[in-house]
Design a protein around this motif. Structure first.
Motif, PDB file in Angstrom:
ATOM      1  N   LYS A 100      -7.285   3.356   2.887  1.00  0.00           N
ATOM      2  CA  LYS A 100      -7.170   3.561   1.438  1.00  0.00           C
ATOM      3  C   LYS A 100      -8.522   3.436   0.755  1.00  0.00           C
ATOM      4  O   LYS A 100      -8.859   4.221  -0.134  1.00  0.00           O
ATOM      5  CB  LYS A 100      -6.190   2.554   0.839  1.00  0.00           C
ATOM      6  CG  LYS A 100      -5.929   2.766  -0.650  1.00  0.00           C
ATOM      7  CD  LYS A 100      -4.843   1.856  -1.177  1.00  0.00           C
ATOM      8  CE  LYS A 100      -5.304   0.436  -1.321  1.00  0.00           C
ATOM      9  NZ  LYS A 100      -4.312  -0.406  -2.054  1.00  0.00           N
ATOM     10  N   GLU A 122      -5.327  -0.644   4.416  1.00  0.00           N
ATOM     11  CA  GLU A 122      -6.256  -0.919   3.319  1.00  0.00           C
ATOM     12  C   GLU A 122      -7.615  -0.284   3.587  1.00  0.00           C
ATOM     13  O   GLU A 122      -8.263   0.229   2.668  1.00  0.00           O
ATOM     14  CB  GLU A 122      -6.416  -2.434   3.139  1.00  0.00           C
ATOM     15  CG  GLU A 122      -5.188  -3.134   2.625  1.00  0.00           C
ATOM     16  CD  GLU A 122      -4.806  -2.678   1.230  1.00  0.00           C
ATOM     17  OE1 GLU A 122      -5.641  -2.766   0.308  1.00  0.00           O
ATOM     18  OE2 GLU A 122      -3.650  -2.215   1.056  1.00  0.00           O
ATOM     19  N   ASN A 131       0.850  -1.195   0.000  1.00  0.00           N
ATOM     20  CA  ASN A 131       0.000   0.000   0.000  1.00  0.00           C
ATOM     21  C   ASN A 131       0.886   1.245   0.000  1.00  0.00           C
ATOM     22  O   ASN A 131       1.525   1.546   1.007  1.00  0.00           O
ATOM     23  CB  ASN A 131      -0.906  -0.023   1.240  1.00  0.00           C
ATOM     24  CG  ASN A 131      -1.858   1.148   1.315  1.00  0.00           C
ATOM     25  OD1 ASN A 131      -1.760   2.110   0.558  1.00  0.00           O
ATOM     26  ND2 ASN A 131      -2.803   1.083   2.237  1.00  0.00           N
ATOM     27  N   GLY A 146       0.103   4.167   0.351  1.00  0.00           N
ATOM     28  CA  GLY A 146      -0.357   5.113   1.361  1.00  0.00           C
ATOM     29  C   GLY A 146       0.412   5.002   2.663  1.00  0.00           C
ATOM     30  O   GLY A 146       0.487   5.958   3.441  1.00  0.00           O
ATOM     31  N   ASP A 148      -5.147   6.486  -1.273  1.00  0.00           N
ATOM     32  CA  ASP A 148      -3.791   6.282  -0.778  1.00  0.00           C
ATOM     33  C   ASP A 148      -2.931   7.539  -0.842  1.00  0.00           C
ATOM     34  O   ASP A 148      -1.770   7.524  -0.439  1.00  0.00           O
ATOM     35  CB  ASP A 148      -3.104   5.138  -1.533  1.00  0.00           C
ATOM     36  CG  ASP A 148      -3.026   5.367  -3.033  1.00  0.00           C
ATOM     37  OD1 ASP A 148      -3.217   6.509  -3.487  1.00  0.00           O
ATOM     38  OD2 ASP A 148      -2.750   4.396  -3.757  1.00  0.00           O
ATOM     39  N   MET A 181      -2.788   9.861   2.973  1.00  0.00           N
ATOM     40  CA  MET A 181      -2.922   9.045   4.174  1.00  0.00           C
ATOM     41  C   MET A 181      -1.797   9.389   5.140  1.00  0.00           C
ATOM     42  O   MET A 181      -0.634   9.483   4.738  1.00  0.00           O
ATOM     43  CB  MET A 181      -2.852   7.551   3.800  1.00  0.00           C
ATOM     44  CG  MET A 181      -3.079   6.603   4.961  1.00  0.00           C
ATOM     45  SD  MET A 181      -2.737   4.853   4.529  1.00  0.00           S
ATOM     46  CE  MET A 181      -3.871   4.585   3.166  1.00  0.00           C
TER      47      MET A 181
END
Length: 516
Positions: A488, A485, A443, A445, A493, A496
């Motif tokens: 997101k 997640e 991820n 983010g 993302d 964040m």
């Protein structure tokens, strides 16, 4: 869930044959699983154009089965045969009996039919190559995949890869320039290492592992596994009704410095948000007033300073004296590397009878400066390096570590006899006995300041509740990734920040409890 190499997968396939599991049955299961995953991912497929690119081997056979099911469910399917298949191929015969269009490559030498199909399809199924040894793509396969890539860049259609995107190495994640970017990859029976290694991981899209009837016990020889929601759910600490704060562990966090007060907050809050009963922050005395408004729930151990906001060397004796009242000591988040603080950490780490340790950030950077540290400090600890910190600990360049993250983590966990959490996309958790778990999450983010402090606090909070250290590390990584997640999904993302994870953590724990 075990992760298996291409060689191990071939051995598993051979063992299935020895046990009398029909190859045709496995292929039927695999093709249906691909079709179901495609339908679920796309939505309504009735009257939608779907193009299946089929190769010669089992991967192509899986594609033929998937094409048949999709056609039966109402899609307008065309199979484009990029390799010759025997006329008696049972799955090919079934397609032709049902009137499903099959175009052989030798009847489309100019690729004009392929161009037309790519111009109208809403989904391409990549069933060209499976998990065999990757070779440079050339000839027909190269041309076909380049056309897929070129046309996808001009108009949007989905690509569903069977087992892995064609042109990707199942073990290393290396990719051919013509390897397509899948939106969905449906891999058979067990995930493969290359799906979690870059650059191949960028090509996978959403990953789904299909149960095709292969006994899971056949993969027991593998020591590497993908950490799953079911595993996570089973590890969530129980919350008895007659509990008190001592029931859920006492965590001592030594963190923060004049430039990094937020790191102390994030680490302590991370421990609380996964259920720790009591968290005490040991930090420089002058920092406490600025942190208390953010973290009212913590208790505090103000430490002597050497300069404003810098923990002094003599603080080691104070913290060591307090350690007996705690289950876990988290050390390092935002401490800085001023000379007095380096001495503080160095002296503290070499004390006997310390509680379980979680070492992060500057704790790791200071550790790297201690000659033969692995022989001088306690064994009951988790190290949580990012690749740069791992490089400083090992002397191995970051690029080499990133080439084989699993290999690096497993090797040094054994050599150092400590739990290692090698952070990054698909974080690796390795134990001294060779066990290894891989996080399913990648991820972007989470690539922002402070997210590692939250993770360190989460692991410490779980270890404080009595989880075995390897389990605490793996569950902590999973909860942290799943919280990312969730954020997101809700906000995207981009933008964040680490504190976004904190309220998400108890929510993902709640979801997992319903699963257990």
């Amino acid at each position: 869930m075990k992760i298996v190499t291409a060689t191990q997968m071939r051995e598993i396939d051979r063992e299935c044959v020895k046990r009398g599991v029909p190859v045709g049955k496995l292929m039927e299961n695999a093709g249906r699983a691909v079709a179901e995953a495609t339908r679920e991912y796309i939505g309504d497929i009735k009257r939608q154009q779907i193009l299946c690119l089929a190769g010669a081997g089992n991967n192509g056979g899986d594609g033929l089965v998937a094409a048949r099911y999709l056609a039966e469910w109402g899609a307008k399917v065309t199979v484009y045969l990029c390799s010759d298949r025997p006329a008696e191929d049972a799955n090919l015969v079934l397609l032709k009996e049902r009137g499903i269009a099959c175009i052989e490559i030798k009847a489309d030498k100019s690729f004009k039919k392929l161009d037309v199909l790519l111009g109208s399809t809403m989904c391409v199924i990549d069933a060209l190559l499976g998990t065999g040894k990757m070779r440079p793509l050339e000839g027909i396969f190269k041309t076909v995949l380049e056309k897929v890539n070129d046309r996808k860049a001009l108009r949007h259609f989905k690509v569903v890869a069977i087992d892995l995107p064609s042109g990707m190495d199942a073990d290393t994640g290396a990719i051919d320039p013509a390897c397509p970017t899948a939106d969905l990859t449906v891999t058979m029976a067990f995930p493969k290492p290359g799906l979690f290694r870059f650059p191949g991981a960028e090509k996978v899209g959403t990953l789904q592992i299909a149960d095709i009837g292969i006994p899971t016990a056949l993969a027991d020889a593998s020591t590497i596994e993908l950490f799953t929601p079911d595993q996570a759910a089973k590890l969530i600490p129980k919350r008895p009704l007659n509990a008190n704060k001592g029931t859920f562990g006492r965590v001592l966090v030594s963190a923060g410095s004049i430039n990094y007060t937020g790191a102390a907050y994030l680490a302590c809050a991370g421990a609380y948000r996964v259920g720790a009963g009591l968290v005490t922050l040991a930090t420089a005395r002058s920092l406490q007033p600025s942190i208390v408004p953010m973290l009212a729930e913590a208790t505090y151990l103000p430490l002597p300073e050497s300069g404003h906001g810098i923990i002094a060397t003599e603080a080691a004796e104070i913290v060591y004296h307090e350690c007996s009242g705690y289950n876990v000591l988290l050390l390092g988040c935002g401490l800085g590397q001023h000379h007095p603080t380096v001495n503080y950490v160095t002296n503290l780490l070499q004390k006997e009878d310390l509680p379980t340790l979680v070492l992060d950030a500057d704790g790791l950077n200071i550790l790297a400066k201690i000659p033969n540290w692995e022989k001088k400090i306690p064994l009951n600890m988790v190290l949580t390096p990012h690749p740069g910190e791992m490089s400083r600990l090992t002397g191995v360049p970051v690029e080499e570590i990133q080439k084989d993250r699993v290999g690096a983590a497993v090797h040094y966990a054994k050599e150092w006899r400590r739990i290692i959490v090698l952070k990054g996309a698909f974080t690796v958790i390795a134990a001294p006995d060779g066990r290894c778990r891989i996080s399913p999450f990648g991820n972007p983010g989470l690539a922002s300041a402070g997210t590692g402090d939250v993770l360190a606090g989460v692991i410490a909070g779980l270890a404080g509740q009595g989880l075995e250290l390897f389990d605490a590390a793996a569950l902590g990584v999973y909860l942290h990734g799943r919280a990312g997640e969730k954020v997101k999904t809700e906000t995207g993302d981009t933008g964040m920040i680490a504190s976004d994870l904190l309220p998400a953590l108890p929510k993902v724990i709640k979801q997992l409890k319903f699963r257990a």
